[in-house]
Design a protein around this motif. Structure first.
Motif, PDB file in Angstrom:
ATOM      1  N   TYR A  84       0.845  -1.194   0.000  1.00 34.79           N
ATOM      2  CA  TYR A  84       0.000   0.000   0.000  1.00 34.79           C
ATOM      3  C   TYR A  84       0.879   1.242   0.000  1.00 34.79           C
ATOM      4  N   LEU A  85       0.517   2.237  -0.784  1.00 29.67           N
ATOM      5  CA  LEU A  85       1.247   3.511  -0.823  1.00 29.67           C
ATOM      6  C   LEU A  85       0.370   4.581  -0.188  1.00 29.67           C
ATOM      7  N   SER A  86       0.796   5.076   0.958  1.00 28.47           N
ATOM      8  CA  SER A  86      -0.021   6.050   1.670  1.00 28.47           C
ATOM      9  C   SER A  86       0.159   7.458   1.093  1.00 28.47           C
ATOM     10  N   CYS A  87      -0.968   8.130   0.875  1.00 27.11           N
ATOM     11  CA  CYS A  87      -0.924   9.517   0.383  1.00 27.11           C
ATOM     12  C   CYS A  87      -1.158  10.484   1.525  1.00 27.11           C
ATOM     13  N   SER A  88      -1.958  10.074   2.479  1.00 28.56           N
ATOM     14  CA  SER A  88      -2.319  10.961   3.583  1.00 28.56           C
ATOM     15  C   SER A  88      -2.731  10.111   4.780  1.00 28.56           C
ATOM     16  N   PRO A  89      -2.369  10.533   5.972  1.00 28.72           N
ATOM     17  CA  PRO A  89      -2.734   9.751   7.174  1.00 28.72           C
ATOM     18  C   PRO A  89      -4.250   9.721   7.409  1.00 28.72           C
ATOM     19  N   HIS A  90      -4.992  10.606   6.730  1.00 28.66           N
ATOM     20  CA  HIS A  90      -6.449  10.639   6.909  1.00 28.66           C
ATOM     21  C   HIS A  90      -7.155   9.504   6.164  1.00 28.66           C
ATOM     22  N   VAL A  91      -6.463   8.936   5.182  1.00 30.81           N
ATOM     23  CA  VAL A  91      -7.126   7.938   4.328  1.00 30.81           C
ATOM     24  C   VAL A  91      -7.276   6.606   5.061  1.00 30.81           C
ATOM     25  N   LYS A  92      -8.522   6.095   5.071  1.00 27.90           N
ATOM     26  CA  LYS A  92      -8.798   4.828   5.761  1.00 27.90           C
ATOM     27  C   LYS A  92      -9.162   3.704   4.795  1.00 27.90           C
ATOM     28  N   SER A  93      -9.622   4.063   3.607  1.00 23.93           N
ATOM     29  CA  SER A  93     -10.055   3.023   2.663  1.00 23.93           C
ATOM     30  C   SER A  93      -9.861   3.519   1.238  1.00 23.93           C
ATOM     31  N   GLU A  94      -9.937   2.589   0.301  1.00 26.14           N
ATOM     32  CA  GLU A  94      -9.634   2.950  -1.090  1.00 26.14           C
ATOM     33  C   GLU A  94     -10.315   1.970  -2.053  1.00 26.14           C
ATOM     34  N   ILE A  95     -10.753   2.498  -3.194  1.00 23.31           N
ATOM     35  CA  ILE A  95     -11.252   1.623  -4.263  1.00 23.31           C
ATOM     36  C   ILE A  95     -10.544   2.018  -5.558  1.00 23.31           C
ATOM     37  N   VAL A  96     -10.066   1.026  -6.275  1.00 26.58           N
ATOM     38  CA  VAL A  96      -9.389   1.279  -7.548  1.00 26.58           C
ATOM     39  C   VAL A  96     -10.033   0.405  -8.632  1.00 26.58           C
ATOM     40  N   VAL A  97     -10.493   1.063  -9.683  1.00 28.53           N
ATOM     41  CA  VAL A  97     -11.161   0.369 -10.791  1.00 28.53           C
ATOM     42  C   VAL A  97     -10.322   0.528 -12.057  1.00 28.53           C
ATOM     43  N   PRO A  98      -9.759  -0.560 -12.568  1.00 30.83           N
ATOM     44  CA  PRO A  98      -8.965  -0.446 -13.788  1.00 30.83           C
ATOM     45  C   PRO A  98      -9.838  -0.178 -15.009  1.00 30.83           C
ATOM     46  N   ILE A  99      -9.287   0.548 -15.965  1.00 36.73           N
ATOM     47  CA  ILE A  99      -9.965   0.821 -17.237  1.00 36.73           C
ATOM     48  C   ILE A  99      -9.236  -0.018 -18.281  1.00 36.73           C
ATOM     49  N   VAL A 100      -9.873  -1.135 -18.650  1.00 37.59           N
ATOM     50  CA  VAL A 100      -9.205  -2.140 -19.489  1.00 37.59           C
ATOM     51  C   VAL A 100      -9.830  -2.160 -20.879  1.00 37.59           C
ATOM     52  N   ARG A 101      -8.990  -1.974 -21.886  1.00 30.98           N
ATOM     53  CA  ARG A 101      -9.476  -1.994 -23.272  1.00 30.98           C
ATOM     54  C   ARG A 101      -9.923  -3.406 -23.652  1.00 30.98           C
ATOM     55  N   ASN A 102     -10.675  -3.484 -24.762  1.00 31.20           N
ATOM     56  CA  ASN A 102     -11.160  -4.786 -25.231  1.00 31.20           C
ATOM     57  C   ASN A 102     -10.013  -5.737 -25.562  1.00 31.20           C
ATOM     58  N   ASP A 103      -8.877  -5.186 -25.968  1.00 28.26           N
ATOM     59  CA  ASP A 103      -7.749  -6.064 -26.298  1.00 28.26           C
ATOM     60  C   ASP A 103      -6.977  -6.496 -25.047  1.00 28.26           C
ATOM     61  N   GLY A 104      -7.463  -6.083 -23.880  1.00 22.06           N
ATOM     62  CA  GLY A 104      -6.847  -6.527 -22.632  1.00 22.06           C
ATOM     63  C   GLY A 104      -5.795  -5.569 -22.088  1.00 22.06           C
ATOM     64  N   SER A 105      -5.415  -4.556 -22.862  1.00 21.55           N
ATOM     65  CA  SER A 105      -4.418  -3.610 -22.360  1.00 21.55           C
ATOM     66  C   SER A 105      -5.079  -2.609 -21.414  1.00 21.55           C
ATOM     67  N   VAL A 106      -4.281  -2.102 -20.491  1.00 25.42           N
ATOM     68  CA  VAL A 106      -4.815  -1.180 -19.478  1.00 25.42           C
ATOM     69  C   VAL A 106      -4.633   0.265 -19.949  1.00 25.42           C
ATOM     70  N   PHE A 107      -5.732   1.008 -19.979  1.00 25.65           N
ATOM     71  CA  PHE A 107      -5.703   2.423 -20.324  1.00 25.65           C
ATOM     72  C   PHE A 107      -5.307   3.252 -19.106  1.00 25.65           C
ATOM     73  N   GLY A 108      -5.856   2.869 -17.974  1.00 30.61           N
ATOM     74  CA  GLY A 108      -5.583   3.596 -16.739  1.00 30.61           C
ATOM     75  C   GLY A 108      -6.506   3.083 -15.657  1.00 30.61           C
ATOM     76  N   GLU A 109      -6.779   3.928 -14.669  1.00 31.00           N
ATOM     77  CA  GLU A 109      -7.692   3.493 -13.609  1.00 31.00           C
ATOM     78  C   GLU A 109      -8.290   4.673 -12.856  1.00 31.00           C
ATOM     79  N   ILE A 110      -9.423   4.392 -12.245  1.00 32.28           N
ATOM     80  CA  ILE A 110     -10.066   5.351 -11.350  1.00 32.28           C
ATOM     81  C   ILE A 110      -9.624   4.984  -9.937  1.00 32.28           C
ATOM     82  N   ASP A 111      -9.175   5.978  -9.193  1.00 33.97           N
ATOM     83  CA  ASP A 111      -8.692   5.722  -7.833  1.00 33.97           C
ATOM     84  C   ASP A 111      -9.426   6.652  -6.873  1.00 33.97           C
ATOM     85  N   ILE A 112     -10.022   6.072  -5.843  1.00 33.98           N
ATOM     86  CA  ILE A 112     -10.741   6.887  -4.854  1.00 33.98           C
ATOM     87  C   ILE A 112     -10.303   6.517  -3.447  1.00 33.98           C
TER      88      ILE A 112
END
Ligand code: SME
Length: 154
Positions: A84-112
């Motif tokens: 885990y990479l901490s950004c701030s001591p206030h953060v308690k939880s996280e969700i990361v959703v990858p954005i995956v192209r149809n060919d299986g390559s990763v475009f990026g991700e949404i991070d909350i």
């Protein structure tokens, strides 16, 4: 897929809407696969505190693991995570959703990040995965977006 030009605006808009509507989304952003260096995620548009994690190698942290596995990561308590990479001591939880192209390559991700413990449920995951899919077909239906955001979170 969205082009470089509309990229910034669409992604920034999504961050702002999510941040505005969802009180437990306390850092909302995108990481995008670097086009120059393979295997590295680069910080994209975001809303929230600046983070020192501007470049994240695939495999490192929650973000890196989501990119490596192409799976959504829901971490209800970050204090229990070893990779885990901490950004701030206030953060308690996280969700990361990858954005995956149809060919299986990763475009990026949404991070909350959230300042609350265990705030995420299936609605968060379902909605964020829907957004990820919209981004891949270039078109974001903003009317649907606002309607769905209200159904999902209000
Ligand atoms: N916590 C992430 C790093 C990015 S910040 O949340 C913005 C991780 O472990 O990959």
């Amino acid at each position: 897929e969205i082009t470089k030009l509309d990229n910034e605006n669409i992604l920034q808009n999504i961050c702002e809407l999510l941040d505005k509507y969802v009180p437990y989304y306390n850092w909302t952003g995108f990481y995008l696969m670097d086009e120059k260096e393979e295997g590295v995620l680069v910080l994209g548009p975001y809303v929230g505190e600046p983070t020192e994690h501007v470049r994240i190698p695939v495999g490192r942290g929650i973000c890196g693991q989501a990119a490596a596995t192409k799976l959504t990561f829901v971490v209800q308590d970050v204090s229990l995570e070893t990779n885990y990479l901490s950004c701030s001591p206030h953060v308690k939880s996280e969700i990361v959703v990858p954005i995956v192209r149809n060919d299986g390559s990763v475009f990026g991700e949404i991070d909350i990040d959230s300042h609350f413990k265990a705030p995420f449920d299936e609605r968060d995951q379902e909605f964020l995965e829907w957004i990820a899919k919209q981004l891949l077909v270039r078109v974001v239906h903003w009317k649907d977006f606002e309607r769905r955001i209200k159904i999902a979170y209000l």
